[in-house]
Scaffold this motif. Sequence first.
Motif, PDB file in Angstrom:
ATOM      1  N   TYR A 232      -5.531  14.985   5.121  1.00  0.00           N
ATOM      2  CA  TYR A 232      -4.386  15.118   4.229  1.00  0.00           C
ATOM      3  C   TYR A 232      -3.078  15.098   5.017  1.00  0.00           C
ATOM      4  O   TYR A 232      -2.992  15.609   6.136  1.00  0.00           O
ATOM      5  N   PHE A 234       0.762  16.296   3.554  1.00  0.00           N
ATOM      6  CA  PHE A 234       1.484  16.690   2.352  1.00  0.00           C
ATOM      7  C   PHE A 234       2.721  17.517   2.688  1.00  0.00           C
ATOM      8  O   PHE A 234       2.849  18.085   3.778  1.00  0.00           O
ATOM      9  N   ALA A 239       1.505  14.528  -1.817  1.00  0.00           N
ATOM     10  CA  ALA A 239       0.350  14.622  -0.929  1.00  0.00           C
ATOM     11  C   ALA A 239      -0.390  13.299  -0.895  1.00  0.00           C
ATOM     12  O   ALA A 239      -0.562  12.640  -1.921  1.00  0.00           O
ATOM     13  N   LYS A 241      -4.004  11.492   0.724  1.00  0.00           N
ATOM     14  CA  LYS A 241      -5.333  11.781   1.256  1.00  0.00           C
ATOM     15  C   LYS A 241      -5.946  10.495   1.789  1.00  0.00           C
ATOM     16  O   LYS A 241      -5.761   9.430   1.211  1.00  0.00           O
ATOM     17  N   CYS A 264      -2.806  12.288  -3.809  1.00  0.00           N
ATOM     18  CA  CYS A 264      -3.654  13.480  -3.901  1.00  0.00           C
ATOM     19  C   CYS A 264      -3.038  14.453  -4.899  1.00  0.00           C
ATOM     20  O   CYS A 264      -1.814  14.604  -4.956  1.00  0.00           O
ATOM     21  N   LYS A 266      -1.808  17.891  -6.711  1.00  0.00           N
ATOM     22  CA  LYS A 266      -1.166  19.106  -6.214  1.00  0.00           C
ATOM     23  C   LYS A 266      -2.206  20.206  -6.026  1.00  0.00           C
ATOM     24  O   LYS A 266      -2.174  20.945  -5.030  1.00  0.00           O
ATOM     25  N   SER A 269      -4.198  19.655  -2.746  1.00  0.00           N
ATOM     26  CA  SER A 269      -3.403  19.921  -1.543  1.00  0.00           C
ATOM     27  C   SER A 269      -3.139  21.415  -1.388  1.00  0.00           C
ATOM     28  O   SER A 269      -3.168  21.954  -0.267  1.00  0.00           O
TER      29      SER A 269
END
Length: 291
Positions: A232, A234, A239, A241, A264, A266, A269
């Motif tokens: 990840y 973020f 974010a 991934k 990604c 919220k 993350s």
Amino acid sequence: MYKEVSLDPNCLSHYHYYGLLKTAFGFEAGRYVVAPLKDWLSEAYQAAKASEHIEPVKKKSITNFLNKLRQDKAQDKIIMPCYRSHISADSWLNWLEYQRAVRPFNSVISERVENALSFEDIIAGDHSWTTPPTVRVKKTAETIVEALSSLLRWGGNLVIIDQYFSLAANPVLKEIFRFLQAHQHTVNITLATSVNTANPEAVFKREYGASFSFIPKFHLIVVPSKFFHDRYIFTEFGAIKSGQGFDVGPELGAQADKLSFHLCSKEESQEAAVWLKQIIDDGRALSLALN
């Protein structure tokens, strides 16, 4: 992967733009309305209230929603990046002109600005509007950082979770620092990796501290191998991934020559951040401040 959109507040005199604002922007949408929040909401409120196209019940829905945005400090529809925040104007039209000189928007939505997108253009899937959930990226430092550039430009607290992302001899990390020299709004960088670098303070000073004048606070967290499955990157704004990570690699003439970056959620993350804090607190991870 994240886009900056300038939405004309006068569009809120049409009900369909209210639906667009409500559903098509935010952390998980891959795009934000960029605007000075209070000024933009005031113009949008007046446009909705004065509209001759919207029936009273629907007007009330719009104005209630705009009031909620004004009061909600956690709203994630409208942002004002630091690098744009020094500009003010007496109207959105003038503000747009000044902001375009700073940096063009990915798209402008308006019924009164030449060459701007209309609601019909959006429905038709104009390329400047669409945000694909997955982007294929060449394995070079420059293209990887370009895919991350919106998050880096907006600043805040940057978190990298990737068990194979090394502190030492990492061209992508160097490219991130190179990018940040011109966009100095990142406050902290946290790197969580399973690569245990010998004498990390000396490595950081030699490879980054000696090469770059702007260095945010940097924390290295050494986590157990295979604790995090996905990788990840973020910030507070979004974010990304990647199952394959964020490292460079040679071209081999194979499908794997490119990385796949995904938007990604919220929730995911935040869950990764919670797990990271938990393993630091219970002693399973080593946390070091390198500057």
